[in-house]
Design an enzyme around this catalytic site. Structure first.
Site, PDB file in Angstrom:
ATOM      1  N   TRP A   1     -15.555  10.060  -2.807  1.00  0.00           N
ATOM      2  CA  TRP A   1     -16.244  10.927  -1.853  1.00  0.00           C
ATOM      3  C   TRP A   1     -16.836  12.159  -2.521  1.00  0.00           C
ATOM      4  O   TRP A   1     -17.029  13.194  -1.880  1.00  0.00           O
ATOM      5  CB  TRP A   1     -15.280  11.318  -0.720  1.00  0.00           C
ATOM      6  CG  TRP A   1     -14.983  10.158   0.205  1.00  0.00           C
ATOM      7  CD1 TRP A   1     -13.860   9.381   0.198  1.00  0.00           C
ATOM      8  CD2 TRP A   1     -15.837   9.631   1.238  1.00  0.00           C
ATOM      9  NE1 TRP A   1     -13.965   8.404   1.178  1.00  0.00           N
ATOM     10  CE2 TRP A   1     -15.157   8.529   1.828  1.00  0.00           C
ATOM     11  CE3 TRP A   1     -17.105   9.968   1.727  1.00  0.00           C
ATOM     12  CZ2 TRP A   1     -15.694   7.779   2.876  1.00  0.00           C
ATOM     13  CZ3 TRP A   1     -17.631   9.214   2.778  1.00  0.00           C
ATOM     14  CH2 TRP A   1     -16.924   8.141   3.335  1.00  0.00           C
TER      15      TRP A   1
ATOM     16  N   GLU B   1     -17.404  -1.097  -1.229  1.00  0.00           N
ATOM     17  CA  GLU B   1     -16.804   0.068  -0.543  1.00  0.00           C
ATOM     18  C   GLU B   1     -17.779   1.248  -0.551  1.00  0.00           C
ATOM     19  O   GLU B   1     -17.929   1.958   0.430  1.00  0.00           O
ATOM     20  CB  GLU B   1     -15.493   0.424  -1.240  1.00  0.00           C
ATOM     21  CG  GLU B   1     -14.654   1.472  -0.515  1.00  0.00           C
ATOM     22  CD  GLU B   1     -13.329   1.722  -1.215  1.00  0.00           C
ATOM     23  OE1 GLU B   1     -13.127   1.183  -2.332  1.00  0.00           O
ATOM     24  OE2 GLU B   1     -12.503   2.473  -0.643  1.00  0.00           O
TER      25      GLU B   1
ATOM     26  N   TYR C   1       0.869  -1.179   0.000  1.00  0.00           N
ATOM     27  CA  TYR C   1       0.000   0.000   0.000  1.00  0.00           C
ATOM     28  C   TYR C   1       0.902   1.223   0.000  1.00  0.00           C
ATOM     29  O   TYR C   1       1.870   1.285   0.764  1.00  0.00           O
ATOM     30  CB  TYR C   1      -0.904   0.029   1.249  1.00  0.00           C
ATOM     31  CG  TYR C   1      -1.717   1.298   1.356  1.00  0.00           C
ATOM     32  CD1 TYR C   1      -2.936   1.432   0.695  1.00  0.00           C
ATOM     33  CD2 TYR C   1      -1.231   2.403   2.080  1.00  0.00           C
ATOM     34  CE1 TYR C   1      -3.654   2.615   0.766  1.00  0.00           C
ATOM     35  CE2 TYR C   1      -1.950   3.582   2.148  1.00  0.00           C
ATOM     36  CZ  TYR C   1      -3.155   3.689   1.486  1.00  0.00           C
ATOM     37  OH  TYR C   1      -3.863   4.860   1.548  1.00  0.00           O
TER      38      TYR C   1
ATOM     39  N   ASP D   1     -11.819  11.639   1.797  1.00  0.00           N
ATOM     40  CA  ASP D   1     -10.525  12.052   1.238  1.00  0.00           C
ATOM     41  C   ASP D   1     -10.556  13.112   0.148  1.00  0.00           C
ATOM     42  O   ASP D   1      -9.805  14.061   0.184  1.00  0.00           O
ATOM     43  CB  ASP D   1      -9.824  10.817   0.653  1.00  0.00           C
ATOM     44  CG  ASP D   1      -9.435   9.832   1.726  1.00  0.00           C
ATOM     45  OD1 ASP D   1     -10.008   9.872   2.823  1.00  0.00           O
ATOM     46  OD2 ASP D   1      -8.547   9.007   1.460  1.00  0.00           O
TER      47      ASP D   1
ATOM     48  N   ARG E   1      -9.410   7.918  -8.643  1.00  0.00           N
ATOM     49  CA  ARG E   1      -8.106   8.538  -8.774  1.00  0.00           C
ATOM     50  C   ARG E   1      -8.234  10.036  -8.998  1.00  0.00           C
ATOM     51  O   ARG E   1      -8.963  10.469  -9.891  1.00  0.00           O
ATOM     52  CB  ARG E   1      -7.421   7.902  -9.990  1.00  0.00           C
ATOM     53  CG  ARG E   1      -5.928   7.871  -9.907  1.00  0.00           C
ATOM     54  CD  ARG E   1      -5.394   7.036 -11.041  1.00  0.00           C
ATOM     55  NE  ARG E   1      -5.521   5.606 -10.800  1.00  0.00           N
ATOM     56  CZ  ARG E   1      -5.382   4.695 -11.743  1.00  0.00           C
ATOM     57  NH1 ARG E   1      -5.154   5.039 -12.991  1.00  0.00           N
ATOM     58  NH2 ARG E   1      -5.498   3.430 -11.439  1.00  0.00           N
TER      59      ARG E   1
HETATM   60  C1  2M8 Z   1      -9.769   5.743   2.085  1.00  0.00           C
HETATM   61  O1  2M8 Z   1      -8.588   6.398   2.421  1.00  0.00           O
HETATM   62  C2  2M8 Z   1      -7.272   5.868   2.119  1.00  0.00           C
HETATM   63  C3  2M8 Z   1      -6.247   6.770   2.779  1.00  0.00           C
HETATM   64  O2  2M8 Z   1      -6.402   6.748   4.155  1.00  0.00           O
HETATM   65  C4  2M8 Z   1      -6.973   5.775   0.652  1.00  0.00           C
HETATM   66  O3  2M8 Z   1      -7.646   6.413  -0.164  1.00  0.00           O
HETATM   67  O4  2M8 Z   1      -6.030   5.056   0.295  1.00  0.00           O
HETATM   68  C5  2M8 Z   1     -10.923   6.557   2.733  1.00  0.00           C
HETATM   69  O5  2M8 Z   1     -12.181   6.136   2.259  1.00  0.00           O
HETATM   70  C6  2M8 Z   1     -10.843   6.461   4.249  1.00  0.00           C
HETATM   71  O6  2M8 Z   1     -11.932   7.096   4.853  1.00  0.00           O
HETATM   72  C7  2M8 Z   1     -10.768   4.998   4.692  1.00  0.00           C
HETATM   73  O7  2M8 Z   1     -10.541   4.953   6.076  1.00  0.00           O
HETATM   74  C8  2M8 Z   1      -9.649   4.234   3.967  1.00  0.00           C
HETATM   75  C9  2M8 Z   1      -9.662   2.737   4.265  1.00  0.00           C
HETATM   76  O8  2M8 Z   1     -10.980   2.220   4.133  1.00  0.00           O
HETATM   77  O9  2M8 Z   1      -9.768   4.406   2.550  1.00  0.00           O
END
Ligand code: 2M8
Length: 442
Positions: A372, A415, A95, A181, A215
């Site tokens: 989002w 998701e 990641y 985000d 993205r």
């Molecule tokens: C998303 O955030 C992560 C970074 O933290 C990403 O985009 O890689 C968001 O939806 C966040 O709210 C969530 O906690 C995370 C993991 O589900 O993914």
């Protein structure tokens, strides 16, 4: 698609959906924590774990307790709970931005590699839910006794070091700290960073894990990384952060959850024989500050506020509805926010969609499919359901609950979901969707 009230009132359907949800949480369990998604998010995320613990509490008290204890095992000495706790058994490049990106320049080396930013503080509420649902009450009370000081330290971090605007509200210093985000609410600050020429080497490579639909543009993503790198390079210190740091925002959902969790700390304190009054007063003070600074009378709901400029950011997003979980909000602001919620901006989309959009459907930025910036999410829907129930709007809460369950039953534990069509999107077998469905089914 059948209508849900018929479906969820059937015990067989409840069992099937519940069993499927538990299977997702089983598959994503890693021995001491649960990953949000085996494919896309292979570590422990902070607010994901809180939601996951709420679902686990419905069938496995011990595991729910362990989920939160593992997260708080990585708490920093200053009280912050990092947004990612990296799993040492997962390859560092699984990641990005991964442990190497976040760690360089950090003042302390925590026991587990972590990021240095935070996520919304729903943890005390989760700990309270674990206690409420517990079959073994004495064990749950012990758990609350162990969690109380760490939870207080977490809230103290937010109430002191993150009190950048001076009102008691906590400021987030990176869009990722909001949990939402890439909300259009952050576009202004992100574009400013781009204009300042934010560039982080290999930003393109860092986009590998991000599915195409969510993205951001390359420049935007570089700006996100640049903001994180600047915070990292000052040792994640919040002292003297303003004015040079490019992002400091009071977010209504983040602070609504803080107030809600502070109220839970009051309940926890009462169970373990600590003083609950202080938590109660602080929860209500947070609600009052939220109403005073983050309520936008023109939009009739709560919005974020830019601490650097002192101005509200007039973007109507689901974060402004989720603030309803807060105690201490004045009646007129609550009533107007509920009106916005059930109107054309959020709930009642074209074709009678019953999914709660993450962005104002009438906004030019609205995209029902893009992360989002429009889609419907289980966690924000769950929060808004609690906000509505708190204020006695039980019919609207039930409409949201049944709309979400109907969608998950048809589409699986995704998701997020296209807010207009309900089509599943993002990664599959997503933990917080499964966990919160379990909670809503009970
Ligand atoms: C998303 O955030 C992560 C970074 O933290 C990403 O985009 O890689 C968001 O939806 C966040 O709210 C969530 O906690 C995370 C993991 O589900 O993914």
């Amino acid at each position: 698609m059948e209508t849900l009230p018929a479906l969820v009132s059937s015990p067989a359907v409840r069992t099937d959906l519940g069993a499927a949800a538990r299977a997702v949480l089983e598959a994503n369990w890693r021995g001491r924590h649960t990953v949000p998604s085996a494919h896309l998010y292979p570590h422990q995320w902070s607010w994901d774990s809180a939601f996951i613990a709420i679902g686990l509490a419905r069938f496995d008290q011990h595991r729910a307790q362990l989920e939160l204890a593992t997260l708080f095992g990585a708490q920093w000495p200053d009280g912050r709970v990092p947004h990612i706790v990296f799993d040492p058994d997962t390859p560092a490049d699984a990641y990005v931005p991964g442990p190497r990106f976040w760690a360089s320049g950090a003042p302390v080396v925590p026991i587990r590699a972590t990021s240095g930013i935070v996520q919304p503080p729903v943890h005390a509420r989760a700990a309270w839910e674990v206690y409420r649902r517990a079959a073994d009450r004495p064990a749950a009370a012990d758990f609350l006794r162990r969690m109380y000081e760490p939870l207080c330290a977490w809230h103290d971090y937010l109430g002191t070091r993150r009190n950048l605007g001076g009102s008691g509200l906590a400021a987030i210093v990176h869009p990722w700290e909001s949990g939402t985000d890439n909300s259009p609410a952050w576009d202004g600050a992100v574009q400013e960073s781009c204009a300042r020429g934010a560039t982080v080497p290999s930003a393109r490579a860092d986009l590998r894990h991000v599915p195409a639909a969510q993205r951001p543009g390359d420049a935007d993503y570089a700006a996100y990384l640049d903001l994180a790198a600047r915070y990292r390079d000052r040792g994640y210190s919040d002292t003297g952060l303003l004015p040079e740091h490019g992002f400091a925002v009071e977010d209504p959902m983040f602070n609504g959850m803080l107030a809600w969790s502070e109220e839970s700390l009051a309940r926890i304190a009462a169970v373990i024989g600590a003083n609950s009054r202080w938590h109660h007063d602080r929860a209500h003070a947070l609600g009052a500050a939220l109403a005073e600074r983050l309520y936008d009378p023109a939009l009739g709901m709560f919005v974020p506020r830019d601490v650097r400029t002192g101005r509200q950011i007039p973007v109507a997003g689901v974060a402004g509805l989720a603030a309803l979980v807060s105690p201490g909000l004045p009646g007129p602001a609550v009533a107007n926010t509920c009106t916005q919620l059930i109107g054309p901006r959020f709930l009642n989309g074209p074709g009678g969609a019953r999914l709660l959009a993450s962005l104002d459907r009438t906004s030019p930025d609205y995209d029902p499919q893009r992360y989002w910036r429009g889609p419907s999410w289980a966690n924000t829907t769950w929060l808004v359901i609690h906000g509505l129930r708190r204020h006695g709007a039980s019919a609207a809460a039930e409409a949201l609950r049944s709309g979400l369950l109907e969608t998950v039953r048809a589409e699986g534990f995704r998701e997020y979901y296209n807010a207009d069509t309900g089509a599943g999107a993002g990664t599959t077998d997503f933990s917080w969707t499964a966990a919160l469905v379990l909670d809503l089914l009970a």
